[in-house]
Design a protein around this motif. Sequence first.
Motif, PDB file in Angstrom:
ATOM      1  N   GLU A  89       0.858  -1.286  -0.051  1.00  0.00           N
ATOM      2  CA  GLU A  89       0.029  -0.062   0.099  1.00  0.00           C
ATOM      3  C   GLU A  89       0.900   1.229   0.020  1.00  0.00           C
ATOM      4  N   TYR A  90       0.412   2.230  -0.817  1.00  0.00           N
ATOM      5  CA  TYR A  90       1.446   3.649  -0.906  1.00  0.00           C
ATOM      6  C   TYR A  90       0.450   4.826  -0.982  1.00  0.00           C
ATOM      7  N   THR A  91       1.031   5.748  -0.622  1.00  0.00           N
ATOM      8  CA  THR A  91       0.228   7.210  -0.416  1.00  0.00           C
ATOM      9  C   THR A  91       1.098   8.109  -1.003  1.00  0.00           C
ATOM     10  N   ILE A  92       0.662   9.306  -1.332  1.00  0.00           N
ATOM     11  CA  ILE A  92       1.498  10.552  -1.596  1.00  0.00           C
ATOM     12  C   ILE A  92       1.463  11.372  -0.357  1.00  0.00           C
ATOM     13  N   VAL A 101      -7.667   5.550  13.655  1.00  0.00           N
ATOM     14  CA  VAL A 101      -8.482   5.646  12.466  1.00  0.00           C
ATOM     15  C   VAL A 101      -8.119   6.753  11.681  1.00  0.00           C
ATOM     16  N   GLU A 102      -7.753   7.702  12.384  1.00  0.00           N
ATOM     17  CA  GLU A 102      -7.261   9.210  11.584  1.00  0.00           C
ATOM     18  C   GLU A 102      -5.857   9.121  11.173  1.00  0.00           C
ATOM     19  N   ALA A 103      -5.171   8.347  11.518  1.00  0.00           N
ATOM     20  CA  ALA A 103      -3.595   8.165  11.223  1.00  0.00           C
ATOM     21  C   ALA A 103      -3.015   7.064  10.491  1.00  0.00           C
ATOM     22  N   ILE A 104      -1.951   7.106   9.721  1.00  0.00           N
ATOM     23  CA  ILE A 104      -1.308   6.049   9.090  1.00  0.00           C
ATOM     24  C   ILE A 104       0.078   6.098   9.501  1.00  0.00           C
ATOM     25  N   GLU A 105       0.860   5.289   9.419  1.00  0.00           N
ATOM     26  CA  GLU A 105       2.371   5.192   9.451  1.00  0.00           C
ATOM     27  C   GLU A 105       3.037   5.024   7.906  1.00  0.00           C
ATOM     28  N   LEU A 106       3.713   5.975   7.899  1.00  0.00           N
ATOM     29  CA  LEU A 106       4.584   6.302   6.605  1.00  0.00           C
ATOM     30  C   LEU A 106       5.920   5.175   6.611  1.00  0.00           C
ATOM     31  N   ILE A 107       6.473   4.671   5.732  1.00  0.00           N
ATOM     32  CA  ILE A 107       7.677   4.016   5.855  1.00  0.00           C
ATOM     33  C   ILE A 107       8.664   4.435   4.678  1.00  0.00           C
ATOM     34  N   SER A 167      -5.818  12.924   6.633  1.00  0.00           N
ATOM     35  CA  SER A 167      -6.051  14.172   5.812  1.00  0.00           C
ATOM     36  C   SER A 167      -4.668  14.901   5.154  1.00  0.00           C
ATOM     37  N   GLU A 168      -3.471  14.502   5.724  1.00  0.00           N
ATOM     38  CA  GLU A 168      -2.373  15.137   5.324  1.00  0.00           C
ATOM     39  C   GLU A 168      -1.773  14.470   3.940  1.00  0.00           C
ATOM     40  N   VAL A 169      -2.373  13.303   3.610  1.00  0.00           N
ATOM     41  CA  VAL A 169      -2.011  12.581   2.380  1.00  0.00           C
ATOM     42  C   VAL A 169      -2.729  12.655   1.212  1.00  0.00           C
ATOM     43  N   LYS A 170      -2.369  12.333   0.094  1.00  0.00           N
ATOM     44  CA  LYS A 170      -3.203  12.239  -1.089  1.00  0.00           C
ATOM     45  C   LYS A 170      -3.365  10.711  -1.411  1.00  0.00           C
TER      46      LYS A 170
END
Length: 129
Positions: A6-9, A23-29, A55-58
């Motif tokens: 899984e990826y995000t910008i 639920v409102e956060a993810i952990e970037l690697i 909300s900080e990611v696309k």
Amino acid sequence: MIRKGEYTIYNGKEYRFIESDSVEAIELISNDKKDMENGFTYYKKNIYTKIVGVSEVKEFYSIHPYAVYKGEVFPASEERNTGKVLLATTNTELAKRMGFERADKYMYSKSVEWDEVEIIEERKPYSLD
């Protein structure tokens, strides 16, 4: 390098991510030490992480890698030990025709050099549920 997962910008840069307990956060690697300048923290050997709000990611998407080998398409991954491309199939006839070896009861695999394949990525939208 073969990307899978899984990826995000975030801030214009692509990162792999995992869902966090919130639920409102993810952990970037990240594997880039320079990201420590942007709030990432050292996790372990060549891995840096940062928890950010959803909300900080696309966009969220999953990447599934495939390799085109001799005109056929196979799921692909990178072998850790050799660095070669590992192809897999459950199709017995195709495996025999392509020289694959039995990996287990229903799976056949073959290691090939990078210049023998074309890596393609299938991207699908990912939903945080």
